[in-house]
Design an enzyme around this catalytic site. Structure first.
Site, PDB file in Angstrom:
ATOM      1  N   TYR A 122      17.201 -44.912 -26.042  1.00  0.00           N
ATOM      2  CA  TYR A 122      17.656 -44.688 -27.415  1.00  0.00           C
ATOM      3  C   TYR A 122      18.283 -43.300 -27.554  1.00  0.00           C
ATOM      4  O   TYR A 122      19.352 -43.138 -28.140  1.00  0.00           O
ATOM      5  CB  TYR A 122      16.447 -44.848 -28.346  1.00  0.00           C
ATOM      6  CG  TYR A 122      16.708 -44.666 -29.820  1.00  0.00           C
ATOM      7  CD1 TYR A 122      17.024 -45.766 -30.630  1.00  0.00           C
ATOM      8  CD2 TYR A 122      16.605 -43.424 -30.424  1.00  0.00           C
ATOM      9  CE1 TYR A 122      17.231 -45.607 -31.991  1.00  0.00           C
ATOM     10  CE2 TYR A 122      16.803 -43.260 -31.774  1.00  0.00           C
ATOM     11  CZ  TYR A 122      17.116 -44.353 -32.562  1.00  0.00           C
ATOM     12  OH  TYR A 122      17.316 -44.187 -33.910  1.00  0.00           O
TER      13      TYR A 122
ATOM     14  N   SER B 101      21.023 -40.154 -34.573  1.00  0.00           N
ATOM     15  CA  SER B 101      19.593 -39.855 -34.750  1.00  0.00           C
ATOM     16  C   SER B 101      19.339 -38.433 -34.281  1.00  0.00           C
ATOM     17  O   SER B 101      20.052 -37.932 -33.392  1.00  0.00           O
ATOM     18  CB  SER B 101      18.749 -40.819 -33.907  1.00  0.00           C
ATOM     19  OG  SER B 101      17.414 -40.353 -33.802  1.00  0.00           O
TER      20      SER B 101
END
Ligand SMILES: NC(=O)c1ccc[n+]([C@@H]2O[C@H](COP(=O)([O-])OP(=O)(O)OC[C@H]3O[C@@H](n4cnc5c(N)ncnc54)[C@H](OP(=O)(O)O)[C@@H]3O)[C@@H](O)[C@H]2O)c1
Length: 291
Positions: free
Chosen positions: A153, A140
């Site tokens: 995350y 990401s």
């Protein structure tokens, strides 16, 4: 005929979103695809929708034995494994440092980092026996740039980038490539899957994010449109296939340019405003010196 035709791919997190889109693209190119996820019904429905070459294997990637079962049963059934797309994962746990939920943090690492490590561990065996294979990890933009995604995350996705490089340098000498893609914000169910939200409802509502993303991302993306799951799937398919045969250990951002820097129209305007302020301050300093 597609150069992927006749190959076999596993896509974890293939029951929805980017994984389902990637599985659909591989299937259109003649690939036998096994999609994995925790939801049996959703998985079977997605596989049926994508066609007879797509199969579902129920898997929680945070459970090592289930990842081993996924890889071994795929290899036993189809006789080879050419590509593993390590894509499964949720959006992490938002909140400030002082309120970190360390159990949730550990679970995020277990899915995103250990789940991927397990995938690489077990997929490497049949790929090494074949002398070929490509592993694509979904990271990401949050793995490289702080502040966009929850801390657990972001840390997990940063781990994915280094896991990719470590595996690439070990396995490259033996015919296996390992790369990652780093999507920017792409409207899928992940943004709406807050605790308590029905995942299927979140996935159905994802399209309603498009206008919000279009407005909110304009000052951040050089490419002025909202990213689509197909953008990510196309990059994964390129990394998964022979056209990228000299590429390993790399991360490719599929983010409309977020990671490259702010759009020139925004940064030039911001810088112009800053220089106007500094010019005004300089005049003031010179003026008060003279007085
Ligand atoms: N959309 C974005 O903006 C964006 C941006 C950057 C990176 N990503 C990454 O892209 C990947 C896919 O996300 P998405 O946007 O497509 O969201 P999504 O539609 O919510 O898909 C997530 C997928 O992961 C599966 N999953 C979650 N936990 C799992 C577990 N423990 N074991 C097995 N499967 C699991 C889910 O299936 P089940 O619920 O059936 O288990 C689902 O298929 C994720 O790794 C995410 O971090 C997304």
């Amino acid at each position: 005929m597609s150069d992927l035709a006749g190959t076999v791919t596993i896509v974890t997190g293939g029951t929805s979103g980017l994984g389902a889109e990637t599985a659909a693209l591989f299937a259109r190119r003649g690939v036998t695809v096994v999609i994995a996820g925790r939801r049996q019904e959703e998985g079977e429905r997605t596989a049926a929708r994508l066609g007879p070459s797509v199969h579902f294997h129920r898997t929680d990637v945070a459970r090592e034995t289930q990842v081993r079962e996924l890889v071994e049963s795929t290899h036993d059934r189809f006789g080879r494994l050419d590509c593993l797309v390590n894509n499964a994962g949720g959006g992490g746990t938002p909140g400030p440092v002082g309120e970190l939920d360390l159990d949730a943090f550990a679970e995020t690492l277990a899915v995103h980092v250990l789940g991927m490590a397990a995938g690489i561990k077990y997929a490497a065996a049949p790929m090494l026996a074949q002398g070929s294979g490509s592993i694509v990890n979904v990271a990401s933009v949050g793995g490289s740039v702080a502040g966009w995604t929850p801390m657990d995350y972001s840390v997990a996705k940063a781990g994915v980038l280094q896991l990719t490089r470590c595996a690439a340098v070990e396995l490259g000498e033996r015919g296996i490539r390992v790369n990652s893609v780093s999507p920017g914000p792409i409207p899928t169910g992940i943004q709406l899957k807050l605790p308590g939200t029905d995942p299927a409802l979140a996935e159905r509502a994802a399209a309603s994010l498009v206008p919000l993303f279009a407005a909110g991302l304009r000052p951040w993306q050089a490419i002025p449109r909202v990213g689509d799951p197909a953008d990510v799937a196309a990059t994964i398919a390129w990394l998964g296939g022979p056209d990228s045969s000299f590429v390993t250990g790399q991360d490719i951002a599929v983010d409309g340019g977020i990671r490259a820097g702010r759009p020139a129209s925004v940064s030039v305007a911001d810088y112009a405003a800053l220089t106007t302020l500094t010019d005004q301050l300089a005049e003031h300093v010179v003026g008060s010196e003279r007085a």
